[in-house]
Structure formats: structure tokens, C-alpha cells
Design an enzyme around this catalytic site. Structure first.
Site, PDB file in Angstrom:
ATOM      1  N   SER A 124       7.657   1.462 -30.172  1.00 10.19           N
ATOM      2  CA  SER A 124       9.066   1.299 -29.803  1.00 10.19           C
ATOM      3  C   SER A 124       9.963   2.079 -30.751  1.00 10.19           C
ATOM      4  CB  SER A 124       9.403  -0.196 -29.901  1.00 10.19           C
ATOM      5  OG  SER A 124      10.792  -0.372 -29.903  1.00 10.19           O
ATOM      6  N   TYR A 148       9.144  -8.470 -34.928  1.00 10.48           N
ATOM      7  CA  TYR A 148       8.681  -7.697 -33.765  1.00 10.48           C
ATOM      8  C   TYR A 148       8.512  -6.226 -34.150  1.00 10.48           C
ATOM      9  CZ  TYR A 148       8.884  -4.931 -29.499  1.00 10.48           C
ATOM     10  OH  TYR A 148       8.634  -3.988 -28.523  1.00 10.48           O
ATOM     11  N   LYS A 152       5.032  -3.695 -34.582  1.00  9.42           N
ATOM     12  CA  LYS A 152       4.795  -2.368 -33.988  1.00  9.42           C
ATOM     13  C   LYS A 152       4.394  -1.364 -35.077  1.00  9.42           C
ATOM     14  CE  LYS A 152       5.487  -3.331 -29.724  1.00  9.42           C
ATOM     15  NZ  LYS A 152       4.341  -3.372 -28.838  1.00  9.42           N
TER      16      LYS A 152
HETATM   17  P1  NAD Z   1       6.109  -7.679 -20.610  1.00  4.34           P
HETATM   18  O1  NAD Z   1       6.260  -8.943 -21.373  1.00  4.34           O
HETATM   19  O2  NAD Z   1       6.677  -7.592 -19.243  1.00  4.34           O
HETATM   20  O3  NAD Z   1       4.565  -7.272 -20.537  1.00  4.34           O
HETATM   21  C1  NAD Z   1       3.649  -7.614 -21.536  1.00  4.34           C
HETATM   22  C2  NAD Z   1       2.456  -8.252 -20.850  1.00  4.34           C
HETATM   23  O4  NAD Z   1       1.482  -8.596 -21.829  1.00  4.34           O
HETATM   24  C3  NAD Z   1       2.798  -9.530 -20.086  1.00  4.34           C
HETATM   25  O5  NAD Z   1       2.275  -9.436 -18.785  1.00  4.34           O
HETATM   26  C4  NAD Z   1       2.121 -10.646 -20.889  1.00  4.34           C
HETATM   27  O6  NAD Z   1       1.700 -11.708 -20.059  1.00  4.34           O
HETATM   28  C5  NAD Z   1       0.963  -9.898 -21.518  1.00  4.34           C
HETATM   29  N1  NAD Z   1       0.486 -10.441 -22.797  1.00  4.34           N
HETATM   30  C6  NAD Z   1       1.218 -10.798 -23.876  1.00  4.34           C
HETATM   31  N2  NAD Z   1       0.406 -11.246 -24.844  1.00  4.34           N
HETATM   32  C7  NAD Z   1      -0.862 -11.151 -24.390  1.00  4.34           C
HETATM   33  C8  NAD Z   1      -2.127 -11.456 -24.940  1.00  4.34           C
HETATM   34  N3  NAD Z   1      -2.258 -11.987 -26.147  1.00  4.34           N
HETATM   35  N4  NAD Z   1      -3.230 -11.220 -24.194  1.00  4.34           N
HETATM   36  C9  NAD Z   1      -3.118 -10.708 -22.939  1.00  4.34           C
HETATM   37  N5  NAD Z   1      -1.947 -10.410 -22.368  1.00  4.34           N
HETATM   38  C10 NAD Z   1      -0.820 -10.631 -23.089  1.00  4.34           C
HETATM   39  O7  NAD Z   1       6.697  -6.513 -21.532  1.00  4.34           O
HETATM   40  P2  NAD Z   1       6.983  -4.975 -21.194  1.00  4.34           P
HETATM   41  O8  NAD Z   1       8.447  -4.780 -21.228  1.00  4.34           O
HETATM   42  O9  NAD Z   1       6.208  -4.554 -20.029  1.00  4.34           O
HETATM   43  O10 NAD Z   1       6.406  -4.310 -22.517  1.00  4.34           O
HETATM   44  C11 NAD Z   1       5.095  -3.786 -22.602  1.00  4.34           C
HETATM   45  C12 NAD Z   1       4.865  -3.282 -24.011  1.00  4.34           C
HETATM   46  O11 NAD Z   1       5.848  -2.294 -24.332  1.00  4.34           O
HETATM   47  C13 NAD Z   1       4.977  -4.378 -25.077  1.00  4.34           C
HETATM   48  O12 NAD Z   1       3.992  -4.150 -26.061  1.00  4.34           O
HETATM   49  C14 NAD Z   1       6.351  -4.142 -25.647  1.00  4.34           C
HETATM   50  O13 NAD Z   1       6.460  -4.556 -26.991  1.00  4.34           O
HETATM   51  C15 NAD Z   1       6.476  -2.634 -25.548  1.00  4.34           C
HETATM   52  N6  NAD Z   1       7.865  -2.172 -25.513  1.00  4.34           N
HETATM   53  C16 NAD Z   1       8.716  -2.702 -24.567  1.00  4.34           C
HETATM   54  C17 NAD Z   1      10.039  -2.304 -24.547  1.00  4.34           C
HETATM   55  C18 NAD Z   1      11.006  -2.896 -23.548  1.00  4.34           C
HETATM   56  O14 NAD Z   1      12.218  -2.847 -23.777  1.00  4.34           O
HETATM   57  N7  NAD Z   1      10.560  -3.449 -22.437  1.00  4.34           N
HETATM   58  C19 NAD Z   1      10.503  -1.343 -25.463  1.00  4.34           C
HETATM   59  C20 NAD Z   1       9.603  -0.809 -26.386  1.00  4.34           C
HETATM   60  C21 NAD Z   1       8.281  -1.233 -26.395  1.00  4.34           C
END
Ligand code: NAD
Ligand code: UDP
Length: 337
Positions: A124, A148, A152
Site C-alpha cells: 500500500s 496496519y 505492510k
Molecule cells: P477485503 O477485505 O475486501 O479483502 C481481503 C480478503 O481477505 C477478504 O475476503 C477477507 O475475508 C480475506 N481474509 C482476511 N484475513 C484472512 C485470513 N487470515 N485468511 C484468509 N482470508 C483472509 O480487502 P481489499 O480491499 O480487497 O484488499 C485486499 C488487499 O489489498 C489487502 O491486503 C489490503 O490490505 C490491500 N490494500 C487495500 C487497499 C484498499 O484501499 N482497498 C489499499 C492498499 C492495499
């Protein structure tokens, strides 16, 4: 090629799964559904017109992961699974370190047991902390202001160490800016639990009448109109970045760290205006105090992604808002509707 998508039921994972399948990859989704519903997978299956292999499990469980690798010959992993709420991470740091950091370490361990050594990781732009200048290049200093962000940074370092110990690993760290938008079908999109933390779902829930007004966190920043400026990127463009990375991963000689952003920054009020144009709805807002830990301006220099992935974002803020509005208005209560 068969790709394991951890967190594949979530917001970015579900969109990426579609593009992977459309590009000819086979996908296995692994998710514990802590922040996603099975309905999202059903809708992805409807979009791609085929059934997707789904295994319910937790990345912290070696047993759960071994079941995947025993059942499928996985060639590479795209690792989205993680917790992502900044405020919650301040309140529950150990839960975040366990889930995000320990979970990623366990995943790499089990991958290595099965000789699967290619991984694309969701990092991120938060790892840049408060950048001294913008646009942000990949070699800018790194820092974190909350658990958080630190999780990362830690996983990035763990993955670099994994490569140092075994140069057969192929590692791509993708630093996302602000993902927004939804699939053009309007059937999948971001479905936050409870009160949204992020701007775009808050705006769309206000437009659809679920929230009374948006609180704009500060209007005294040194920006075009005093409100915070961010690099909003359409989730489908972001998903395409993963496909391009996967297409090239075998050729990378060392771990690659790549920004995925558009290079354009928009203020909170500019996003509100764009959403009003797209939805033809009024988005009421009130100016509120600055949110602790927020920075004034954050946007990417995306030229490295162009150079090494032949990737650039194609969709602008109007399309982002139109797609969010289609999703939000057709699914006012998200996947449960
Ligand atoms: P999201 O919460 O929609 O998706 C994450 C998924 O991981 C969910 O389906 C959740 O059920 C699953 N999950 C969480 N912990 C788990 C575990 N221990 N075992 C198995 N499954 C697990 O989030 P997103 O927005 O799709 O983000 C995806 C990734 O991108 C994350 O790592 C997040 O930190 C990163 N990210 C997101 C953003 C944003 O703004 N959305 C920005 C930068 C980075
Ligand atoms: N923001 C806001 N009201 C909200 C949510 C966010 O004014 O209800 C602002 C926030 O201060 C920042 C921008 O919108 O300037 C993007 O915030 P978000 O939480 O979506 O992303 P991040 O802080 O991770 O960049």
C-alpha cells in the site's frame, strides 16, 4: 497456469479473479470470509460463466493451506488476504500483526514446502508515510504511522529476506494507491462492514440515502481547496496490474516493488462533485476536524509500472464514480440485498 488467490472473495481479489480468468489463468480462491461473502464469488462466476474452485480457510493455518497445495498444483500466488482498517489496527495491533504478518509468513512457508515460489503481494502507498514531496517514487523513504501500515512494511521486508535466502523466489510487491470503482456489470463492488472508513463508499452510501452526510476530514490542508488529495485508481485497472505482473513474473531477476496509481491527485471535494455528476444525486457534507494520521497529499509517479509492467491506468474519476454508482444503486445493501 493455476493461480492461488488469497482473499479472492474480497473487493480487489474478486475483480482480479475475473481478469485472471479472462486472461486464461485458472484460479483457486482461498478465503476465510472474515470480510467477504460467498455471494461475491457466485457473482464472479456469473460474470466469467464458469465455476471457480474455492477453499475456505485461514492463511495462518498450515493445515488449511496444505489442503490447497495438495489438491492443486499452484504455479503462483496473488496474496490479498489481510485486514485493512487503519483505525481498527490501532485498537487491535496484535490481531493485525497475527493476521497480516504471521499469516503471510505461514503462507510463504507452505508455498516453499510445495516448491511454489512466485508471489504477488498487496502492499500500500501507506508505506510512504507522509512523503516529503509528490508524486511518489518507489525509492522514497518508508515509514508507518499505524499497525496496519507497519504490517505492510514488515511483510515487504519478510519477502525480501525470503528472496535473499533463496533466489528462486519471484516476488512482486505492488503498492496500491486508493482503489475505488467497481466492475462495469454493477454486480460486484466494495461492500464494507458497518460504517465505511474510506471516502468512496461513504460518498456512495450518502448518495443512496444510507448515510445522512459525509464528514470531510479537514479543509485547511495546503491543497487546491484545503481538503485531502489522493490518487484514486479504478479497481479494474488495479486488477489488470496484477495480471500484467503475473504475465512477467518469471522474467524478473529480483524482487520488484511497483506503485499502482494513476499519477493524478483529486481532493475530497473534487470527488464529491464527480460523484454528484455521475449519480445525479446530492451528496451532503459537513466540514469536520482533520482525521488523526491523515496527510495532505498523496499521489503516485506510475512511470515504473509503465516501464516494467507495460501497465497504466485507463479509467478516470468519472468512470470510477459511474461504476460505483451502478453497484451502489443496484445493491443498496451490498451483497445481502
Ligand atoms: P477485503 O477485505 O475486501 O479483502 C481481503 C480478503 O481477505 C477478504 O475476503 C477477507 O475475508 C480475506 N481474509 C482476511 N484475513 C484472512 C485470513 N487470515 N485468511 C484468509 N482470508 C483472509 O480487502 P481489499 O480491499 O480487497 O484488499 C485486499 C488487499 O489489498 C489487502 O491486503 C489490503 O490490505 C490491500 N490494500 C487495500 C487497499 C484498499 O484501499 N482497498 C489499499 C492498499 C492495499
Ligand atoms: N475522507 C473524508 N471523509 C471520510 C473518509 C475519508 O474526508 O469519511 C478523506 C480523508 O481524510 C482523505 C481522503 O478522504 O483525505 C481519502 O481517505 P481514505 O480513508 O479513503 O483513504 P486513505 O486515507 O487511505 O488515503
Amino acid at each position: 497456469m493455476k493461480i492461488l488467490v488469497t482473499g479472492g472473495a474480497g473487493y480487489i481479489g474478486s475483480h482480479t479473479t475475473i481478469l485472471l480468468i479472462e486472461a486464461g489463468y485458472e484460479v483457486v480462491i482461498f478465503d476465510n470470509f472474515s470480510n467477504a461473502s460467498k455471494e461475491s464469488i457466485r457473482r464472479v462466476e456469473a460474470i466469467v460463466g464458469k465455476e471457480i474452485a474455492v477453499i475456505e480457510g485461514d492463511i495462518r493455518s498450515r493445515e488449511d493451506l496444505r489442503k490447497v497445495f495438495m489438491a492443486h498444483k499452484i504455479d503462483a500466488v496473488i496474496h490479498f488476504a489481510g485486514l485493512k482498517a487503519v483505525g481498527e489496527s490501532v485498537e487491535q495491533p496484535l490481531r493485525y500483526y497475527d493476521n497480516n504478518v504471521n499469516g503471510s509468513a505461514v503462507l510463504c512457508e507452505v508455498m516453499s514446502e510445495y516448491n511454489c515460489k512466485s508471489i504477488i503481494f498487496s502492499s500500500s502507498a501507506t508505506v510512504y508515510g507522509d512523503p516529503h514531496t509528490t508524486p511518489i517514487l518507489e525509492n522514497f523513504p518508508l515509514s508507518a504511522t499505524n499497525p496496519y501500515g507497519r504490517s505492510k512494511l514488515m511483510v515487504e521486508e519478510i519477502l525480501r529476506d525470503v528472496y535473499v535466502s533463496d533466489s528462486e523466489w519471484k516476488i512482486v510487491l505492488l503498492r496500491y494507491f486508493n482503489p475505488v470503482g467497481a466492475h462495469a456489470s454493477g454486480t460486484i463492488g466494495e461492500d464494507p462492514n458497518g460504517l465505511p472508513n474510506n471516502l468512496m463508499p461513504f460518498i456512495s452510501q450518502t448518495a443512496v440515502g444510507k448515510r445522512e452526510y459525509l464528514s470531510v476530514f479537514g479543509n485547511d490542508y495546503d491543497t487546491v481547496d484545503g481538503t485531502g488529495v489522493r490518487d484514486y485508481i479504478h479497481v479494474v485497472d488495479l486488477a489488470q496490474g496484477h495480471v500484467n505482473a503475473l504475465d512477467r513474473i518469471k522474467n524478473f531477476k529480483e524482487p520488484m516493488t511497483i506503485n499502482l496509481g494513476t499519477g493524478n491527485g483529486y481532493s475530497v471535494l473534487e470527488m464529491v462533485e464527480a460523484f454528484e455528476r455521475a449519480s445525479e444525486k446530492k451528496v451532503s457534507y459537513k466540514i469536520a476536524e482533520r482525521r488523526a494520521g491523515d496527510i495532505a497529499t498523496c499521489f503516485a509517479d506510475p512511470s515504473y509500472a509503465k516501464e516494467v509492467l507495460d501497465w497504466e491506468a485507463k479509467r478516470g474519476i468519472d468512470e470510477m464514480c459511474e461504476d460505483v454508482w451502478r453497484w451502489q444503486s443496484q445493491n443498496p445493501s451490498g451483497y445481502i440485498s
